[in-house]
Motif scaffolding. Structure first.
Motif, PDB file in Angstrom:
ATOM      1  N   PHE A  30       5.297  -3.068 -10.154  1.00 35.65           N
ATOM      2  CA  PHE A  30       6.214  -4.006 -10.365  1.00 35.65           C
ATOM      3  C   PHE A  30       5.530  -4.283 -11.032  1.00 35.65           C
ATOM      4  CE2 PHE A  30       5.584  -8.331  -9.292  1.00 35.65           C
ATOM      5  CZ  PHE A  30       7.011  -8.521  -8.647  1.00 35.65           C
ATOM      6  N   ALA A  31       4.896  -4.328 -11.859  1.00 38.16           N
ATOM      7  CA  ALA A  31       4.362  -4.791 -13.613  1.00 38.16           C
ATOM      8  C   ALA A  31       5.195  -4.413 -14.675  1.00 38.16           C
ATOM      9  CB  ALA A  31       3.032  -5.069 -13.263  1.00 38.16           C
ATOM     10  N   PHE A  32       5.517  -3.329 -14.297  1.00 37.91           N
ATOM     11  CA  PHE A  32       6.694  -2.928 -15.175  1.00 37.91           C
ATOM     12  C   PHE A  32       7.843  -3.447 -15.241  1.00 37.91           C
ATOM     13  CE2 PHE A  32       2.899   0.092 -16.317  1.00 37.91           C
ATOM     14  CZ  PHE A  32       2.423   0.375 -17.412  1.00 37.91           C
ATOM     15  N   GLY A  33       8.566  -3.640 -13.650  1.00 40.10           N
ATOM     16  CA  GLY A  33       9.860  -4.567 -13.444  1.00 40.10           C
ATOM     17  C   GLY A  33      10.750  -2.766 -13.067  1.00 40.10           C
ATOM     18  N   LEU A  34       9.698  -1.602 -12.479  1.00 36.50           N
ATOM     19  CA  LEU A  34      10.420  -0.274 -11.721  1.00 36.50           C
ATOM     20  C   LEU A  34      10.857  -1.229 -10.837  1.00 36.50           C
ATOM     21  CD1 LEU A  34       7.622   1.780 -13.465  1.00 36.50           C
ATOM     22  CD2 LEU A  34      10.361   1.382 -14.342  1.00 36.50           C
ATOM     23  N   VAL A  35       9.902  -1.677  -9.554  1.00 37.78           N
ATOM     24  CA  VAL A  35      10.316  -2.338  -8.097  1.00 37.78           C
ATOM     25  C   VAL A  35      10.588  -3.934  -8.481  1.00 37.78           C
ATOM     26  CG1 VAL A  35       9.878  -0.254  -7.141  1.00 37.78           C
ATOM     27  CG2 VAL A  35       7.676  -2.434  -7.844  1.00 37.78           C
ATOM     28  N   ASP A  36      11.566  -3.838  -6.973  1.00 42.72           N
ATOM     29  CA  ASP A  36      11.142  -5.808  -6.845  1.00 42.72           C
ATOM     30  C   ASP A  36      10.755  -5.972  -6.175  1.00 42.72           C
ATOM     31  OD1 ASP A  36      12.821  -4.729  -4.301  1.00 42.72           O
ATOM     32  OD2 ASP A  36      14.279  -4.991  -5.544  1.00 42.72           O
ATOM     33  N   GLU A  37      10.079  -7.146  -5.566  1.00 39.87           N
ATOM     34  CA  GLU A  37       9.290  -7.320  -4.632  1.00 39.87           C
ATOM     35  C   GLU A  37       9.461  -7.410  -3.129  1.00 39.87           C
ATOM     36  OE1 GLU A  37       9.064 -12.261  -4.556  1.00 39.87           O
ATOM     37  OE2 GLU A  37       8.443 -12.303  -6.668  1.00 39.87           O
ATOM     38  N   LYS A  38      10.605  -6.773  -2.995  1.00 40.56           N
ATOM     39  CA  LYS A  38      11.129  -5.510  -1.723  1.00 40.56           C
ATOM     40  C   LYS A  38      10.407  -4.683  -2.063  1.00 40.56           C
ATOM     41  CE  LYS A  38      14.692  -4.563   1.791  1.00 40.56           C
ATOM     42  NZ  LYS A  38      15.936  -5.371   2.282  1.00 40.56           N
ATOM     43  N   GLN A  39      10.622  -4.050  -3.123  1.00 39.41           N
ATOM     44  CA  GLN A  39      10.289  -2.893  -2.981  1.00 39.41           C
ATOM     45  C   GLN A  39       8.563  -2.516  -3.046  1.00 39.41           C
ATOM     46  OE1 GLN A  39      12.538  -2.581  -6.279  1.00 39.41           O
ATOM     47  NE2 GLN A  39      13.831  -0.795  -5.145  1.00 39.41           N
ATOM     48  N   LEU A  40       8.724  -3.280  -3.638  1.00 39.12           N
ATOM     49  CA  LEU A  40       7.065  -3.585  -3.796  1.00 39.12           C
ATOM     50  C   LEU A  40       6.104  -3.889  -2.681  1.00 39.12           C
ATOM     51  CD1 LEU A  40       4.244  -4.600  -5.189  1.00 39.12           C
ATOM     52  CD2 LEU A  40       4.711  -6.663  -4.719  1.00 39.12           C
ATOM     53  N   ALA A  41       6.039  -4.644  -1.465  1.00 38.48           N
ATOM     54  CA  ALA A  41       6.393  -4.875  -0.406  1.00 38.48           C
ATOM     55  C   ALA A  41       6.217  -3.878   0.746  1.00 38.48           C
ATOM     56  CB  ALA A  41       6.711  -5.738   0.804  1.00 38.48           C
ATOM     57  N   GLN A  42       7.154  -2.988   1.128  1.00 37.81           N
ATOM     58  CA  GLN A  42       7.755  -1.812   1.315  1.00 37.81           C
ATOM     59  C   GLN A  42       6.361  -0.789   0.236  1.00 37.81           C
ATOM     60  OE1 GLN A  42      11.765  -0.927   0.221  1.00 37.81           O
ATOM     61  NE2 GLN A  42      12.048  -1.786   2.048  1.00 37.81           N
ATOM     62  N   ALA A  43       6.401  -0.160  -0.484  1.00 36.30           N
ATOM     63  CA  ALA A  43       5.720   0.240  -1.201  1.00 36.30           C
ATOM     64  C   ALA A  43       3.765   0.666  -1.308  1.00 36.30           C
ATOM     65  CB  ALA A  43       5.778   0.672  -2.809  1.00 36.30           C
ATOM     66  N   GLN A  44       3.067  -0.945  -1.124  1.00 44.11           N
ATOM     67  CA  GLN A  44       2.331  -1.459  -0.604  1.00 44.11           C
ATOM     68  C   GLN A  44       1.772  -0.911   0.872  1.00 44.11           C
ATOM     69  OE1 GLN A  44       2.314  -5.424  -1.763  1.00 44.11           O
ATOM     70  NE2 GLN A  44       0.955  -5.281  -3.487  1.00 44.11           N
ATOM     71  N   ALA A  45       2.689  -0.675   1.605  1.00 51.90           N
ATOM     72  CA  ALA A  45       2.500  -0.768   3.324  1.00 51.90           C
ATOM     73  C   ALA A  45       2.457   1.042   2.926  1.00 51.90           C
ATOM     74  CB  ALA A  45       3.808  -1.016   3.832  1.00 51.90           C
ATOM     75  N   LEU A  46       3.436   1.280   2.315  1.00 53.65           N
ATOM     76  CA  LEU A  46       3.056   3.176   2.406  1.00 53.65           C
ATOM     77  C   LEU A  46       1.773   3.416   2.300  1.00 53.65           C
ATOM     78  CD1 LEU A  46       6.998   3.818   2.095  1.00 53.65           C
ATOM     79  CD2 LEU A  46       5.885   4.662   3.457  1.00 53.65           C
ATOM     80  N   ALA A  47       1.437   3.121   0.260  1.00 49.89           N
ATOM     81  CA  ALA A  47       0.274   3.578   0.064  1.00 49.89           C
ATOM     82  C   ALA A  47      -0.783   3.366   0.617  1.00 49.89           C
ATOM     83  CB  ALA A  47       0.040   2.630  -1.494  1.00 49.89           C
ATOM     84  N   GLN A  48      -0.769   1.719   1.692  1.00 55.14           N
ATOM     85  CA  GLN A  48      -1.827   1.744   2.561  1.00 55.14           C
ATOM     86  C   GLN A  48      -1.955   2.829   3.637  1.00 55.14           C
ATOM     87  OE1 GLN A  48      -4.476  -1.297   1.985  1.00 55.14           O
ATOM     88  NE2 GLN A  48      -5.500   0.883   3.971  1.00 55.14           N
ATOM     89  N   GLU A  49      -0.779   3.381   3.576  1.00 54.81           N
ATOM     90  CA  GLU A  49      -1.026   4.433   4.705  1.00 54.81           C
ATOM     91  C   GLU A  49      -1.801   5.026   4.495  1.00 54.81           C
ATOM     92  OE1 GLU A  49       2.578   4.633   7.522  1.00 54.81           O
ATOM     93  OE2 GLU A  49       3.376   2.729   6.490  1.00 54.81           O
ATOM     94  N   ALA A  50      -1.126   5.907   3.754  1.00 54.00           N
ATOM     95  CA  ALA A  50      -1.192   7.121   2.819  1.00 54.00           C
ATOM     96  C   ALA A  50      -2.381   7.064   2.407  1.00 54.00           C
ATOM     97  CB  ALA A  50      -0.579   7.263   1.308  1.00 54.00           C
ATOM     98  N   HIS A  51      -3.596   5.579   2.066  1.00 55.60           N
ATOM     99  CA  HIS A  51      -4.553   5.918   1.954  1.00 55.60           C
ATOM    100  C   HIS A  51      -5.165   6.311   2.932  1.00 55.60           C
ATOM    101  CE1 HIS A  51      -8.611   3.447   0.457  1.00 55.60           C
ATOM    102  NE2 HIS A  51      -8.744   2.901   1.670  1.00 55.60           N
ATOM    103  N   ASP A  52      -4.882   5.159   4.195  1.00 62.85           N
ATOM    104  CA  ASP A  52      -5.682   5.352   5.452  1.00 62.85           C
ATOM    105  C   ASP A  52      -5.625   7.118   6.296  1.00 62.85           C
ATOM    106  OD1 ASP A  52      -5.727   2.681   5.247  1.00 62.85           O
ATOM    107  OD2 ASP A  52      -4.568   1.964   6.552  1.00 62.85           O
ATOM    108  N   LEU A  53      -4.831   7.159   5.877  1.00 62.65           N
ATOM    109  CA  LEU A  53      -4.515   9.083   6.487  1.00 62.65           C
ATOM    110  C   LEU A  53      -5.552   9.814   5.359  1.00 62.65           C
ATOM    111  CD1 LEU A  53      -0.801   8.854   6.807  1.00 62.65           C
ATOM    112  CD2 LEU A  53      -2.136   9.422   9.363  1.00 62.65           C
ATOM    113  N   ALA A  54      -5.470   9.661   4.261  1.00 63.16           N
ATOM    114  CA  ALA A  54      -6.840  10.051   3.151  1.00 63.16           C
ATOM    115  C   ALA A  54      -7.761   9.967   4.078  1.00 63.16           C
ATOM    116  CB  ALA A  54      -5.922  10.135   2.147  1.00 63.16           C
ATOM    117  N   LEU A  55      -7.964   8.902   3.924  1.00 64.33           N
ATOM    118  CA  LEU A  55      -9.524   8.693   4.378  1.00 64.33           C
ATOM    119  C   LEU A  55      -9.630   9.277   6.052  1.00 64.33           C
ATOM    120  CD1 LEU A  55     -10.657   4.225   3.576  1.00 64.33           C
ATOM    121  CD2 LEU A  55     -11.143   6.867   2.413  1.00 64.33           C
ATOM    122  N   ALA A  56      -9.007   9.546   6.860  1.00 68.51           N
ATOM    123  CA  ALA A  56      -8.973  10.595   8.354  1.00 68.51           C
ATOM    124  C   ALA A  56      -8.645  11.430   7.763  1.00 68.51           C
ATOM    125  CB  ALA A  56      -8.124   9.551   8.995  1.00 68.51           C
TER     126      ALA A  56
END
Length: 83
Positions: free
Chosen positions: A30-56
């Motif tokens: 997002f900071a580099f202008g590669l995604v918009d706010e909607k894509q940022l929200a989607q990416a953050q949700a997927l990243a959180q899921e990836a994080h949680d799955l890795a911890l599990a």
């Protein structure tokens, strides 16, 4: 055999803590202008899921979520520097 005179080690583009590093990617994109706010929200949700799955210790599932998150970033701009 004599010891190797090693003074340092460099890791290029390495995942040293994937569960934590995946959380930084969406905001960087997002900071580099590669995604918009909607894509940022989607990416953050997927990243959180990836994080949680890795911890599990569900590494294959975590890798799938990370890939889905990175698919939101335009091809050619996916290799972002780590925070």
């Amino acid at each position: 055999m004599s010891p190797l005179p090693l003074h340092a080690v460099a890791i290029g583009d390495g995942l040293t803590d994937p569960a934590t590093q995946v959380l930084t990617k969406p905001q960087q994109a997002f900071a580099f202008g590669l995604v918009d706010e909607k894509q940022l929200a989607q990416a953050q949700a997927l990243a959180q899921e990836a994080h949680d799955l890795a911890l599990a210790q569900r590494y294959a599932d975590a890798a799938d979520k990370r890939s889905a998150m990175e698919d939101l970033v335009p091809l050619g701009a996916r290799n972002l520097p780590e925070a």
